[in-house]
Design an enzyme around this catalytic site. Structure first.
Site, PDB file in Angstrom:
ATOM      1  N   LYS A  86       0.971  -1.186  -0.099  1.00 36.60           N
ATOM      2  CA  LYS A  86      -0.261   0.028  -0.019  1.00 36.60           C
ATOM      3  C   LYS A  86       1.024   1.193  -0.119  1.00 36.60           C
ATOM      4  O   LYS A  86       1.968   1.268   0.628  1.00 36.60           O
ATOM      5  CB  LYS A  86      -0.882  -0.226   1.220  1.00 36.60           C
ATOM      6  CG  LYS A  86      -1.832   1.144   1.314  1.00 36.60           C
ATOM      7  CD  LYS A  86      -2.952   0.977   2.238  1.00 36.60           C
ATOM      8  CE  LYS A  86      -4.086   2.064   2.380  1.00 36.60           C
ATOM      9  NZ  LYS A  86      -4.963   1.920   3.571  1.00 36.60           N
TER      10      LYS A  86
ATOM     11  N   SER B 292     -10.064   2.240   2.633  1.00 34.56           N
ATOM     12  CA  SER B 292      -9.108   3.172   1.638  1.00 34.56           C
ATOM     13  C   SER B 292      -8.076   2.016   0.987  1.00 34.56           C
ATOM     14  O   SER B 292      -7.399   2.506  -0.035  1.00 34.56           O
ATOM     15  CB  SER B 292      -8.115   4.024   2.494  1.00 34.56           C
ATOM     16  OG  SER B 292      -7.641   3.368   3.439  1.00 34.56           O
TER      17      SER B 292
ATOM     18  N   SER C   8     -10.439   0.101   6.858  1.00 35.80           N
ATOM     19  CA  SER C   8      -9.822   0.102   5.624  1.00 35.80           C
ATOM     20  C   SER C   8      -9.265  -1.153   5.309  1.00 35.80           C
ATOM     21  O   SER C   8      -8.714  -1.300   3.978  1.00 35.80           O
ATOM     22  CB  SER C   8      -8.826   1.186   5.467  1.00 35.80           C
ATOM     23  OG  SER C   8      -9.579   2.198   5.289  1.00 35.80           O
TER      24      SER C   8
HETATM   25  N1  GLN Z   1     -13.591   4.847   5.739  1.00 31.80           N
HETATM   26  C1  GLN Z   1     -12.838   5.502   7.027  1.00 31.80           C
HETATM   27  C2  GLN Z   1     -12.578   6.850   6.808  1.00 31.80           C
HETATM   28  O1  GLN Z   1     -12.719   7.200   5.761  1.00 31.80           O
HETATM   29  C3  GLN Z   1     -11.733   4.446   7.599  1.00 31.80           C
HETATM   30  C4  GLN Z   1     -10.668   4.634   6.726  1.00 31.80           C
HETATM   31  C5  GLN Z   1      -9.337   3.867   7.223  1.00 31.80           C
HETATM   32  O2  GLN Z   1      -9.625   2.911   7.943  1.00 31.80           O
HETATM   33  N2  GLN Z   1      -8.159   4.197   6.773  1.00 31.80           N
HETATM   34  O3  GLN Z   1     -11.898   7.482   7.572  1.00 31.80           O
END
Ligand code: GLN
Length: 488
Positions: A79, A155, A179
């Site tokens: 990532k 994400s 995410s």
């Molecule tokens: N979807 C959540 C956010 O937008 C979690 C994102 C994540 O876990 N990095 O903050």
């Protein structure tokens, strides 16, 4: 069987038996990326030359009889939130589009320098890991290999799309509010977020430091366990890393789950889930019962407060973490500025996308004088209540089972104009981050041809048990072996 359908263990056996070399395996993935990734947009940076060089090193070592670990010579993709020395690390943002990391994250060193894995490239993601659909990436959205008109989740959308489509055998990911688990559920993968502190955050670009945890997305629990084992462990460079030995995650996989106590939180099984998700999750519960687990209803009374709590705590921490992206210390520098104040304003205005700007504004607001007590402090108190709920629950049960998402992957654009609808995506996943407990998602069926996942949450540092339960389930089911037809 095609090389990209092999498990990591089978890949390791093939390499050891000289059925194929690491160079052939690596080239196989590079060819698939060239063939398919235009459709998916899962990679933002390919490191093809370095990958083949690393593969050659692994092959030479093997020829010389030097014993490497099981993962030596096996490819992986990272990532783009993890710093990789000498390779651009952009975190999905224009802000860091030209940032070449001067050092590598601890997990990068562990996987590559120590375990000898081959890095194929860096994976697309929502900007600074803020999002649930990969639509906030500066590099454009990632497509879901199961249906390219739908989001892969976020994400870690690049991570899951690459692994689900066979463009990487396995990938790293991070989870601040879901995410790893939500995108894994949307793409039929197994994803685990370990206990906070289990995996080093050193060199992982910070979003919300008290919630961020690195983990892995894979095609099976066994693959996930192998990688998590290699990533885990104390790191003196991360002050929140925990000094505690890592259990044998892979060796712990063959145990019976007879008598295992599974709790079903009633708050998670109330309204909100689609009928398709509900029937798949119920089938998973029945399967685990058939394997000998004892299921009971539990209550996590403060769980419904998770999303509002998170959207105070996470933006607050993000606004502080992102202060360093000012065009001076880090990040994009505006060419238009005529004085210092303009330099900050324009650099940040040009470098950050709308979702990141929204979070920074929320974060600075909830931390500002006069609002701090009403929002931030209050959120910290509720966070503690959520933690207490889990603590109490684990006195009665071994693991907690819940859906991962309310529904299957949605279409592009469906939620991008409505931040709250987007935020509600993580309604089932966020509590685990607020409490810091380990949690994973694994495939449990299909609804209208799209994958559905369910979630297992464990007690602190109970990754080995969590993985064993997941492995036993996968021994008895075939969902995780299904791949998207267009990318076979
Ligand atoms: N979807 C959540 C956010 O937008 C979690 C994102 C994540 O876990 N990095 O903050």
């Amino acid at each position: 069987m095609n090389l990209h359908q092999l498990s990591l263990t089978a890949m390791a056996e093939g390499l050891a038996a000289r059925k194929f070399s690491s160079r052939e395996l690596t080239q196989h993935y590079l060819d698939r990326i060239a063939q398919y990734d235009k459709q998916l947009n899962s990679y933002v940076t390919l490191t093809a030359h370095a990958a083949l060089d690393a593969a050659d090193v692994a092959d030479t070592r093997r020829t010389k009889g030097e014993v490497g670990g099981l993962l030596a010579g096996i490819p992986i993709a990272q990532k783009d939130i993890f710093c990789t020395e000498g390779v651009r690390t952009a975190c999905g943002s224009k802000m860091l589009d030209r940032f070449v990391a001067p050092y590598s994250a601890t997990i990068i060193d562990k996987l590559h320098r120590d375990a000898g894995m081959v890095m194929l490239g860096k994976l697309n993601m929502d900007e600074f890991a803020m999002g649930s659909s990969n639509e906030t990436s500066f590099y454009g959205p990632v497509k879901n290999p199961w249906d390219v008109t739908r989001v892969p989740g976020g994400s870690s959308g690049g991570s899951v799309a690459a692994v689900a489509a066979g463009l990487a055998p396995v990938a790293t990911a991070t989870d601040t509010g879901g995410s790893i688990r939500q995108p894994a559920a949307f793409t039929n993968l197994t994803g685990i977020k370990p206990t906070y502190g289990r995996v080093s955050r050193y060199g992982m670009i910070a979003f919300a430091s008290s919630l961020d945890q690195a983990g892995v997305v894979a095609r099976s629990t066994e693959d996930a366990a192998l990688i998590l084992q290699a990533m885990s462990g104390f790191d003196p460079l991360d002050s929140t890393s925990i000094e505690r030995p890592v259990d044998d995650l892979v060796g712990g996989l063959g145990k019976s789950i007879k008598g295992l106590k599974i709790g079903l939180p009633k708050e998670y099984f109330a309204d909100g889930m689609s009928a398709g998700v509900r029937s798949c999750v119920e089938a998973a519960i029945a399967q685990l019962k058939a394997l000998g687990a004892v299921v009971s209803e539990i209550s996590l009374p403060n769980a419904p407060l998770s999303v509002p709590t998170y959207y105070v705590v996470a933006p607050a921490e993000a606004s502080s973490n992102l202060a360093r992206m000012d065009g001076v210390r880090f990040g994009h520098r505006s060419q238009e500025a005529r004085n210092l104040e303009e330099l900050y304003k324009k650099s940040r205005g040009e470098g950050f996308g709308p979702e990141v700007q929204r979070r920074i504004m929320i974060g600075t607001y909830v931390l500002s004088h006069g609002y701090y007590d009403a929002y931030y402090l209050q959120a910290q108190k509720v966070r503690n209540l959520i933690y207490q709920d889990f603590k109490r629950a684990y006195e009665a049960v071994d693991v907690i089972l819940a859906p991962t998402t309310t529904d299957v992957a949605f279409k592009f654009g469906d939620k991008s104009d409505d931040p709250v609808a987007m935020y509600l995506n993580d309604i089932y996943t966020i509590a685990a981050n607020l409490a810091g407990i380990p949690a994973m998602s694994l495939p449990c069926g299909f609804s209208d041809g799209l994958p559905v996942g369910f979630q297992l949450m464990g007690n602190y540092f109970d990754e080995a048990r969590l993985l064993n339960v997941a492995h036993q389930y996968q021994q008895a089911t075939d969902f995780h072996n299904q791949s998207p037809k267009e990318f076979l």
